[in-house]
Scaffold this motif. Structure first.
Motif, PDB file in Angstrom:
ATOM      1  N   ALA A 269      -5.188  20.879   3.285  1.00 34.26           N
ATOM      2  CA  ALA A 269      -6.281  20.886   4.250  1.00 34.26           C
ATOM      3  C   ALA A 269      -6.290  19.561   5.017  1.00 34.26           C
ATOM      4  CB  ALA A 269      -7.600  21.090   3.534  1.00 34.26           C
ATOM      5  N   PHE A 270      -6.480  19.644   6.332  1.00 30.05           N
ATOM      6  CA  PHE A 270      -6.428  18.447   7.144  1.00 30.05           C
ATOM      7  C   PHE A 270      -7.658  17.585   6.904  1.00 30.05           C
ATOM      8  CE2 PHE A 270      -7.683  16.077  10.939  1.00 30.05           C
ATOM      9  CZ  PHE A 270      -6.555  15.279  11.097  1.00 30.05           C
ATOM     10  N   ARG A 271      -7.396  16.306   6.605  1.00 32.47           N
ATOM     11  CA  ARG A 271      -8.441  15.299   6.554  1.00 32.47           C
ATOM     12  C   ARG A 271      -7.885  14.064   7.239  1.00 32.47           C
ATOM     13  NH1 ARG A 271      -8.474  17.204   1.062  1.00 32.47           N
ATOM     14  NH2 ARG A 271     -10.244  18.577   0.649  1.00 32.47           N
ATOM     15  N   ALA A 272      -8.578  13.558   8.203  1.00 34.20           N
ATOM     16  CA  ALA A 272      -8.054  12.447   9.018  1.00 34.20           C
ATOM     17  C   ALA A 272      -7.613  11.286   8.127  1.00 34.20           C
ATOM     18  CB  ALA A 272      -9.125  11.988   9.997  1.00 34.20           C
ATOM     19  N   GLY A 273      -6.391  10.811   8.357  1.00 32.66           N
ATOM     20  CA  GLY A 273      -5.881   9.650   7.654  1.00 32.66           C
ATOM     21  C   GLY A 273      -5.307   9.935   6.294  1.00 32.66           C
TER      22      GLY A 273
ATOM     23  N   ASP B 243      -1.362  -7.255   9.286  1.00 32.83           N
ATOM     24  CA  ASP B 243      -1.217  -7.726   7.909  1.00 32.83           C
ATOM     25  C   ASP B 243      -1.349  -6.596   6.898  1.00 32.83           C
ATOM     26  OD1 ASP B 243      -3.948  -7.549   8.656  1.00 32.83           O
ATOM     27  OD2 ASP B 243      -4.518  -8.780   6.939  1.00 32.83           O
ATOM     28  N   ILE B 244      -1.992  -5.495   7.274  1.00 37.10           N
ATOM     29  CA  ILE B 244      -2.080  -4.311   6.418  1.00 37.10           C
ATOM     30  C   ILE B 244      -0.915  -3.370   6.706  1.00 37.10           C
ATOM     31  CG2 ILE B 244      -3.458  -2.300   5.790  1.00 37.10           C
ATOM     32  CD1 ILE B 244      -4.648  -4.940   4.867  1.00 37.10           C
ATOM     33  N   ALA B 245      -0.646  -3.129   7.983  1.00 32.93           N
ATOM     34  CA  ALA B 245       0.413  -2.193   8.378  1.00 32.93           C
ATOM     35  C   ALA B 245       1.766  -2.599   7.810  1.00 32.93           C
ATOM     36  CB  ALA B 245       0.484  -2.097   9.895  1.00 32.93           C
ATOM     37  N   SER B 246       2.034  -3.893   7.751  1.00 32.81           N
ATOM     38  CA  SER B 246       3.335  -4.362   7.271  1.00 32.81           C
ATOM     39  C   SER B 246       3.539  -4.119   5.778  1.00 32.81           C
ATOM     40  CB  SER B 246       3.488  -5.851   7.564  1.00 32.81           C
ATOM     41  OG  SER B 246       2.506  -6.605   6.869  1.00 32.81           O
ATOM     42  N   LYS B 247       2.455  -3.855   5.067  1.00 37.13           N
ATOM     43  CA  LYS B 247       2.541  -3.637   3.620  1.00 37.13           C
ATOM     44  C   LYS B 247       2.621  -2.160   3.249  1.00 37.13           C
ATOM     45  CE  LYS B 247      -0.185  -7.796   2.589  1.00 37.13           C
ATOM     46  NZ  LYS B 247      -1.442  -8.299   1.958  1.00 37.13           N
ATOM     47  N   ALA B 248       2.527  -1.269   4.211  1.00 36.66           N
ATOM     48  CA  ALA B 248       2.515   0.172   3.928  1.00 36.66           C
ATOM     49  C   ALA B 248       3.920   0.679   3.620  1.00 36.66           C
ATOM     50  CB  ALA B 248       1.933   0.933   5.109  1.00 36.66           C
ATOM     51  N   ARG B 249       4.014   1.518   2.594  1.00 37.66           N
ATOM     52  CA  ARG B 249       5.275   2.152   2.229  1.00 37.66           C
ATOM     53  C   ARG B 249       5.005   3.625   1.905  1.00 37.66           C
ATOM     54  NH1 ARG B 249       6.247  -2.101   3.942  1.00 37.66           N
ATOM     55  NH2 ARG B 249       7.766  -3.646   3.212  1.00 37.66           N
TER      56      ARG B 249
ATOM     57  N   HIS C 123       0.863  -1.178   0.000  1.00 40.27           N
ATOM     58  CA  HIS C 123       0.000   0.000   0.000  1.00 40.27           C
ATOM     59  C   HIS C 123       0.899   1.228   0.000  1.00 40.27           C
ATOM     60  CE1 HIS C 123      -3.693  -2.252   0.617  1.00 40.27           C
ATOM     61  NE2 HIS C 123      -3.073  -2.962   1.540  1.00 40.27           N
ATOM     62  N   ILE C 124       0.826   2.036  -1.062  1.00 43.76           N
ATOM     63  CA  ILE C 124       1.685   3.199  -1.213  1.00 43.76           C
ATOM     64  C   ILE C 124       0.990   4.424  -0.617  1.00 43.76           C
ATOM     65  CG2 ILE C 124       2.986   4.613  -2.824  1.00 43.76           C
ATOM     66  CD1 ILE C 124       3.855   1.653  -2.606  1.00 43.76           C
ATOM     67  N   CYS C 125       1.661   5.088   0.302  1.00 48.07           N
ATOM     68  CA  CYS C 125       1.121   6.270   0.981  1.00 48.07           C
ATOM     69  C   CYS C 125       1.867   7.506   0.480  1.00 48.07           C
ATOM     70  CB  CYS C 125       1.297   6.141   2.495  1.00 48.07           C
ATOM     71  SG  CYS C 125       0.568   4.634   3.183  1.00 48.07           S
ATOM     72  N   CYS C 126       1.123   8.573   0.181  1.00 52.31           N
ATOM     73  CA  CYS C 126       1.745   9.766  -0.393  1.00 52.31           C
ATOM     74  C   CYS C 126       2.008  10.850   0.650  1.00 52.31           C
ATOM     75  CB  CYS C 126       0.900  10.321  -1.536  1.00 52.31           C
ATOM     76  SG  CYS C 126      -0.619  11.115  -1.004  1.00 52.31           S
ATOM     77  N   SER C 127       1.680  10.588   1.911  1.00 45.52           N
ATOM     78  CA  SER C 127       1.943  11.567   2.967  1.00 45.52           C
ATOM     79  C   SER C 127       2.321  10.833   4.245  1.00 45.52           C
ATOM     80  CB  SER C 127       0.708  12.445   3.216  1.00 45.52           C
ATOM     81  OG  SER C 127      -0.317  11.690   3.843  1.00 45.52           O
ATOM     82  N   HIS C 128       2.978  11.551   5.136  1.00 50.18           N
ATOM     83  CA  HIS C 128       3.338  10.964   6.429  1.00 50.18           C
ATOM     84  C   HIS C 128       2.088  10.636   7.236  1.00 50.18           C
ATOM     85  CE1 HIS C 128       7.698  11.558   6.106  1.00 50.18           C
ATOM     86  NE2 HIS C 128       7.419  12.702   5.506  1.00 50.18           N
ATOM     87  N   ALA C 129       1.056  11.495   7.146  1.00 58.24           N
ATOM     88  CA  ALA C 129      -0.183  11.243   7.883  1.00 58.24           C
ATOM     89  C   ALA C 129      -0.845   9.955   7.413  1.00 58.24           C
ATOM     90  CB  ALA C 129      -1.136  12.425   7.723  1.00 58.24           C
ATOM     91  N   GLN C 130      -0.887   9.754   6.104  1.00 60.34           N
ATOM     92  CA  GLN C 130      -1.498   8.536   5.584  1.00 60.34           C
ATOM     93  C   GLN C 130      -0.679   7.306   5.973  1.00 60.34           C
ATOM     94  OE1 GLN C 130      -1.553   7.636   1.249  1.00 60.34           O
ATOM     95  NE2 GLN C 130      -3.778   7.671   1.474  1.00 60.34           N
ATOM     96  N   PHE C 131       0.642   7.440   5.934  1.00 66.07           N
ATOM     97  CA  PHE C 131       1.500   6.327   6.307  1.00 66.07           C
ATOM     98  C   PHE C 131       1.276   5.928   7.767  1.00 66.07           C
ATOM     99  CE2 PHE C 131       5.754   4.819   7.799  1.00 66.07           C
ATOM    100  CZ  PHE C 131       5.783   3.633   7.086  1.00 66.07           C
ATOM    101  N   LEU C 132       1.202   6.907   8.660  1.00 64.61           N
ATOM    102  CA  LEU C 132       0.954   6.617  10.069  1.00 64.61           C
ATOM    103  C   LEU C 132      -0.418   5.985  10.256  1.00 64.61           C
ATOM    104  CD1 LEU C 132       2.448   9.822  11.735  1.00 64.61           C
ATOM    105  CD2 LEU C 132       3.417   7.510  11.725  1.00 64.61           C
ATOM    106  N   SER C 133      -1.398   6.427   9.463  1.00 64.93           N
ATOM    107  CA  SER C 133      -2.731   5.842   9.531  1.00 64.93           C
ATOM    108  C   SER C 133      -2.696   4.366   9.152  1.00 64.93           C
ATOM    109  CB  SER C 133      -3.687   6.608   8.611  1.00 64.93           C
ATOM    110  OG  SER C 133      -4.959   6.024   8.605  1.00 64.93           O
ATOM    111  N   PHE C 134      -1.948   4.022   8.106  1.00 65.45           N
ATOM    112  CA  PHE C 134      -1.832   2.627   7.695  1.00 65.45           C
ATOM    113  C   PHE C 134      -1.065   1.812   8.729  1.00 65.45           C
ATOM    114  CE2 PHE C 134      -3.456   3.576   3.539  1.00 65.45           C
ATOM    115  CZ  PHE C 134      -3.855   2.346   3.016  1.00 65.45           C
ATOM    116  N   ARG C 135      -0.036   2.412   9.303  1.00 67.29           N
ATOM    117  CA  ARG C 135       0.764   1.684  10.287  1.00 67.29           C
ATOM    118  C   ARG C 135      -0.021   1.366  11.559  1.00 67.29           C
ATOM    119  NH1 ARG C 135       5.004  -1.009   8.769  1.00 67.29           N
ATOM    120  NH2 ARG C 135       6.123  -0.604  10.713  1.00 67.29           N
ATOM    121  N   ALA C 136      -1.131   2.080  11.749  1.00 71.91           N
ATOM    122  CA  ALA C 136      -1.977   1.828  12.918  1.00 71.91           C
ATOM    123  C   ALA C 136      -3.039   0.767  12.642  1.00 71.91           C
ATOM    124  CB  ALA C 136      -2.653   3.131  13.361  1.00 71.91           C
ATOM    125  N   MET C 137      -3.091   0.246  11.426  1.00 68.02           N
ATOM    126  CA  MET C 137      -4.088  -0.766  11.068  1.00 68.02           C
ATOM    127  C   MET C 137      -3.623  -2.144  11.520  1.00 68.02           C
ATOM    128  SD  MET C 137      -5.308   0.468   7.270  1.00 68.02           S
ATOM    129  CE  MET C 137      -5.899   2.138   6.975  1.00 68.02           C
TER     130      MET C 137
END
Length: 213
Positions: free
Chosen positions: A208-212, A131-137, A114-128
């Protein structure tokens, strides 16, 4: 030893959208320029369901084996589960680039990364779940090579600009009168605004801030 092949997958109907252009076209061009001997970057159009019976499944079966497939946000939405499974059998990996997709619309199944384009999105994935968090980059936005051809800013005064979709930024009240907004909703509108960039000397890029996201 052959170099790895990285396919940037998009749909023709969404070719001009900002997410497709920035995350497929611009990253493809940057990789071709910076690492031509290390990554064989290619652009790959994917058919949609509207293109005929089993068009996507036939497309998946026609792809050569061993490649890595980087799906743009809109192609992730369009990809059928059956086509994804067929492609997984033939590929080294499937990457989903979610960009600013709302959390309740994220497609979490079938991707190898799962490719994340921001640090906020990456942290959101890492909190899942693990099996999902380990695939986040994390892969931030790439450079726009067209900017290398623009003249440098000449202003001695503070001249900030926001370039993009006005809905995606949040300009503080104290700066609203200072920051000029150049609306660019897609590839063509962005290209039309590039000649104006030398009028400015600071790119205001707060989102603009949007959660996740």
């Amino acid at each position: 030893m052959p170099i790895p092949i990285l396919h940037f997958v998009y749909t023709e109907r969404k070719l001009a959208t900002g997410s497709t252009y920035m995350r497929c076209m611009q990253m493809h061009d940057a990789l071709k320029q910076a690492f031509p001997d290390k990554i064989d970057a290619r652009l790959l159009a994917m058919p949609e369901r509207r293109d005929g019976f089993a068009a996507q499944e036939r497309w998946a079966l026609s792809q050569p084996g061993g490649g890595v497939y980087f799906f743009s946000k809109t192609s992730v939405r369009a990809l059928t589960s059956f086509a994804a499974r067929l492609l997984k059998l033939r590929s080294r990996g499937i990457l989903f680039d979610h960009v600013d997709e709302p959390a309740d619309r994220l497609r979490l199944e079938l991707a190898d990364r799962h490719i994340c384009c921001s640090h906020a999105q990456f942290l959101s994935f890492r909190a899942m779940a693990p099996d999902i968090a380990s695939k986040a980059r994390l892969v931030l936005h790439a450079t726009d090579l067209r900017l290398e051809q623009t003249a440098p800013a000449q202003q001695s005064r503070f001249a900030p600009v926001y370039l993009g979709d006005p809905e995606n930024t949040a300009i503080p009240d104290a700066l609203r009168s200072e920051v000029e907004v150049l609306s660019a909703l897609d590839r063509d509108e962005f290209a039309a605004q590039i000649p104006r960039l030398p009028e400015f000397n600071l790119h205001f890029a707060a989102r603009a801030f949007r959660a996740g996201q």
